[in-house]
Write a protein that holds these residues in place. Structure first.
Motif, PDB file in Angstrom:
ATOM      1  N   LEU A   1       0.842  -1.204   0.000  1.00  0.00           N
ATOM      2  CA  LEU A   1       0.000   0.000   0.000  1.00  0.00           C
ATOM      3  C   LEU A   1       0.873   1.250   0.000  1.00  0.00           C
ATOM      4  CD1 LEU A   1      -2.767   1.453   0.299  1.00  0.00           C
ATOM      5  CD2 LEU A   1      -2.444   1.281   2.781  1.00  0.00           C
ATOM      6  N   GLU A   2       1.874   1.283   0.863  1.00  0.00           N
ATOM      7  CA  GLU A   2       2.771   2.436   0.944  1.00  0.00           C
ATOM      8  C   GLU A   2       3.429   2.702  -0.400  1.00  0.00           C
ATOM      9  OE1 GLU A   2       3.747   4.589   3.337  1.00  0.00           O
ATOM     10  OE2 GLU A   2       2.722   3.801   5.116  1.00  0.00           O
ATOM     11  N   ARG A   3       3.981   1.657  -1.018  1.00  0.00           N
ATOM     12  CA  ARG A   3       4.714   1.830  -2.276  1.00  0.00           C
ATOM     13  C   ARG A   3       3.792   2.285  -3.406  1.00  0.00           C
ATOM     14  NH1 ARG A   3       7.193  -3.030  -0.663  1.00  0.00           N
ATOM     15  NH2 ARG A   3       5.899  -4.213  -2.134  1.00  0.00           N
ATOM     16  N   GLN A   4       2.637   1.611  -3.557  1.00  0.00           N
ATOM     17  CA  GLN A   4       1.744   1.955  -4.666  1.00  0.00           C
ATOM     18  C   GLN A   4       1.100   3.317  -4.463  1.00  0.00           C
ATOM     19  OE1 GLN A   4      -0.922  -0.873  -6.356  1.00  0.00           O
ATOM     20  NE2 GLN A   4       0.436  -2.631  -6.001  1.00  0.00           N
ATOM     21  N   PHE A   5       0.745   3.640  -3.229  1.00  0.00           N
ATOM     22  CA  PHE A   5       0.135   4.945  -2.959  1.00  0.00           C
ATOM     23  C   PHE A   5       1.122   6.062  -3.285  1.00  0.00           C
ATOM     24  CE2 PHE A   5      -2.132   8.279  -0.816  1.00  0.00           C
ATOM     25  CZ  PHE A   5      -3.454   7.862  -0.800  1.00  0.00           C
ATOM     26  N   GLN A   6       2.374   5.862  -2.921  1.00  0.00           N
ATOM     27  CA  GLN A   6       3.406   6.860  -3.201  1.00  0.00           C
ATOM     28  C   GLN A   6       3.582   7.049  -4.703  1.00  0.00           C
ATOM     29  OE1 GLN A   6       5.477   8.298  -0.448  1.00  0.00           O
ATOM     30  NE2 GLN A   6       5.883   9.805  -2.046  1.00  0.00           N
ATOM     31  N   ARG A   7       3.555   5.971  -5.459  1.00  0.00           N
ATOM     32  CA  ARG A   7       3.723   6.059  -6.909  1.00  0.00           C
ATOM     33  C   ARG A   7       2.564   6.803  -7.568  1.00  0.00           C
ATOM     34  NH1 ARG A   7       4.954   0.251  -6.759  1.00  0.00           N
ATOM     35  NH2 ARG A   7       7.218  -0.040  -6.599  1.00  0.00           N
ATOM     36  N   VAL A   8       1.346   6.527  -7.112  1.00  0.00           N
ATOM     37  CA  VAL A   8       0.160   7.088  -7.769  1.00  0.00           C
ATOM     38  C   VAL A   8      -0.139   8.504  -7.291  1.00  0.00           C
ATOM     39  CG1 VAL A   8      -2.340   6.830  -8.095  1.00  0.00           C
ATOM     40  CG2 VAL A   8      -0.844   4.814  -8.177  1.00  0.00           C
ATOM     41  N   PHE A   9      -0.056   8.738  -5.976  1.00  0.00           N
ATOM     42  CA  PHE A   9      -0.481  10.019  -5.410  1.00  0.00           C
ATOM     43  C   PHE A   9       0.686  10.898  -4.950  1.00  0.00           C
ATOM     44  CE2 PHE A   9      -4.136   7.169  -4.813  1.00  0.00           C
ATOM     45  CZ  PHE A   9      -5.099   7.890  -5.499  1.00  0.00           C
ATOM     46  N   HIS A  10       1.923  10.373  -5.048  1.00  0.00           N
ATOM     47  CA  HIS A  10       3.142  11.142  -4.755  1.00  0.00           C
ATOM     48  C   HIS A  10       3.255  11.516  -3.278  1.00  0.00           C
ATOM     49  CE1 HIS A  10       3.227  11.292  -9.098  1.00  0.00           C
ATOM     50  NE2 HIS A  10       2.064  11.904  -9.097  1.00  0.00           N
ATOM     51  N   LEU A  11       2.445  10.871  -2.445  1.00  0.00           N
ATOM     52  CA  LEU A  11       2.494  11.033  -0.997  1.00  0.00           C
ATOM     53  C   LEU A  11       2.271   9.669  -0.358  1.00  0.00           C
ATOM     54  CD1 LEU A  11       0.176  14.153  -0.438  1.00  0.00           C
ATOM     55  CD2 LEU A  11       2.679  14.145  -0.410  1.00  0.00           C
ATOM     56  N   SER A  12       2.647   9.553   0.913  1.00  0.00           N
ATOM     57  CA  SER A  12       2.289   8.348   1.653  1.00  0.00           C
ATOM     58  C   SER A  12       0.808   8.436   2.043  1.00  0.00           C
ATOM     59  CB  SER A  12       3.137   8.235   2.919  1.00  0.00           C
ATOM     60  OG  SER A  12       2.790   9.258   3.839  1.00  0.00           O
ATOM     61  N   PRO A  13       0.157   7.300   2.389  1.00  0.00           N
ATOM     62  CA  PRO A  13      -1.230   7.384   2.862  1.00  0.00           C
ATOM     63  C   PRO A  13      -1.376   8.306   4.069  1.00  0.00           C
ATOM     64  CG  PRO A  13      -0.624   5.102   2.415  1.00  0.00           C
ATOM     65  CD  PRO A  13       0.634   5.913   2.313  1.00  0.00           C
ATOM     66  N   GLN A  14      -0.385   8.279   4.974  1.00  0.00           N
ATOM     67  CA  GLN A  14      -0.458   9.148   6.155  1.00  0.00           C
ATOM     68  C   GLN A  14      -0.410  10.620   5.766  1.00  0.00           C
ATOM     69  OE1 GLN A  14       1.585   6.568   5.655  1.00  0.00           O
ATOM     70  NE2 GLN A  14       1.703   5.246   7.474  1.00  0.00           N
ATOM     71  N   GLN A  15       0.441  10.960   4.792  1.00  0.00           N
ATOM     72  CA  GLN A  15       0.511  12.352   4.337  1.00  0.00           C
ATOM     73  C   GLN A  15      -0.791  12.776   3.663  1.00  0.00           C
ATOM     74  OE1 GLN A  15       4.169  11.935   1.972  1.00  0.00           O
ATOM     75  NE2 GLN A  15       5.095  13.556   3.200  1.00  0.00           N
ATOM     76  N   TRP A  16      -1.391  11.873   2.877  1.00  0.00           N
ATOM     77  CA  TRP A  16      -2.645  12.221   2.211  1.00  0.00           C
ATOM     78  C   TRP A  16      -3.754  12.449   3.231  1.00  0.00           C
ATOM     79  CZ3 TRP A  16      -3.036  13.012  -3.066  1.00  0.00           C
ATOM     80  CH2 TRP A  16      -4.317  13.320  -3.534  1.00  0.00           C
ATOM     81  N   LEU A  17      -3.800  11.601   4.251  1.00  0.00           N
ATOM     82  CA  LEU A  17      -4.803  11.766   5.301  1.00  0.00           C
ATOM     83  C   LEU A  17      -4.607  13.098   6.013  1.00  0.00           C
ATOM     84  CD1 LEU A  17      -7.138  10.590   6.980  1.00  0.00           C
ATOM     85  CD2 LEU A  17      -5.416   9.440   8.402  1.00  0.00           C
ATOM     86  N   MET A  18      -3.351  13.444   6.301  1.00  0.00           N
ATOM     87  CA  MET A  18      -3.076  14.726   6.945  1.00  0.00           C
ATOM     88  C   MET A  18      -3.490  15.878   6.032  1.00  0.00           C
ATOM     89  SD  MET A  18      -2.131  16.301   9.613  1.00  0.00           S
ATOM     90  CE  MET A  18      -1.563  14.841  10.500  1.00  0.00           C
ATOM     91  N   ARG A  19      -3.258  15.736   4.748  1.00  0.00           N
ATOM     92  CA  ARG A  19      -3.677  16.768   3.797  1.00  0.00           C
ATOM     93  C   ARG A  19      -5.187  16.977   3.869  1.00  0.00           C
ATOM     94  NH1 ARG A  19      -3.075  16.539  -2.861  1.00  0.00           N
ATOM     95  NH2 ARG A  19      -4.506  18.253  -3.264  1.00  0.00           N
ATOM     96  N   LEU A  20      -5.952  15.894   3.874  1.00  0.00           N
ATOM     97  CA  LEU A  20      -7.416  16.013   3.953  1.00  0.00           C
ATOM     98  C   LEU A  20      -7.832  16.735   5.230  1.00  0.00           C
ATOM     99  CD1 LEU A  20      -8.484  12.432   2.760  1.00  0.00           C
ATOM    100  CD2 LEU A  20      -8.769  14.577   1.492  1.00  0.00           C
TER     101      LEU A  20
END
Length: 240
Positions: free
Chosen positions: A167-186
């Motif tokens: 999840l970490e690797r694929q999320f970083q490739r697609v969204f250019h952030l980690s899942p934790q960073q994306w959640l913090m962004r939201l």
């Protein structure tokens, strides 16, 4: 044996960085004053001439509390720290905002720190053509619905049918952030919207998924450069 390549003159590096519309570039001296700045930074400060920026610190160029926070970050780098891909929400002179990934590092002459160099890259759009995009979209939808609650990374991995590391690797490739960073962004984006209203800061932090007001203030300041209270004053008042 090939001859060693000489160091790139700062003016030449600045000229190269002038051609990057999605990247802010800067060099600062030991006091945190700009010595070099690319055209992208000038535009975002609402200035046409480089002379307006050179020789000044962020405290002189940005709204007071915001500029002082940026300067405090510069001082940490000038003391020897480095910043690597820190997710930040930047506010510009026209009151627009944008998410960036910031990198800063000390500049050294021998063992002495003589300044710092850095870039802030605009966050790229998700790669919708990636074969894993569809399954990760389910993860994103879940975070968008539940960012105000406790979100477990294992739950997200299960939704995607992946292990945590996958999840970490694929999320970083697609969204250019980690899942934790994306959640913090939201969470930060939701908070910046609510702070333009009249709800209490404590209730906004709770609604956006922060465990308590102290955590809200600390994480908001790390991302935006100012506390929720100061941000509310900033967006409702005049720029310096």
């Amino acid at each position: 044996m090939a001859s060693p390549i000489p160091p790139i003159p700062p003016e030449q590096l600045q000229q190269l960085m002038d051609g990057l519309p999605d990247t802010v570039f800067f060099i600062k001296d030991r006091a945190g004053r700009y010595t070099h700045a690319n055209q992208t930074l000038l535009r975002r400060l609402g200035r046409a001439r480089r002379e307006y920026v050179i020789g000044r610190t962020t405290a002189e160029l940005f709204p007071p509390r915001l500029g002082e926070s940026y300067l405090a970050q510069d001082r940490r780098v000038l003391a020897g720290a480095s910043i690597d891909n820190q997710l930040e929400l930047h506010l510009f002179a026209n009151r627009a905002s944008g998410w960036c990934l910031t990198c800063k590092m000390p500049l050294r002459e021998g063992s002495a720190i003589v300044g710092l160099i850095g870039i802030s890259r605009d966050l790229q759009q998700p790669d919708g053509r990636h074969p894993g995009y569809a399954r990760l979209r389910r993860v994103l939808d879940h975070m968008e619905r539940h960012y105000g609650e406790r979100v477990r990374m294992q739950t997200l991995a299960t939704l995607a049918g992946l292990s945590l590391s996958q999840l970490e690797r694929q999320f970083q490739r697609v969204f250019h952030l980690s899942p934790q960073q994306w959640l913090m962004r939201l969470r930060i984006e939701a908070a910046t919207t609510l702070l333009r209203g009249e709800r209490s800061i404590a209730s906004i932090g709770q609604a956006c998924g922060f465990s308590d007001q102290s955590a809200f203030s600390r994480q908001f300041k790390a991302a935006v450069g100012t506390t929720p209270r100061d941000y509310r004053s900033l967006v409702g008042g005049d720029w310096a």
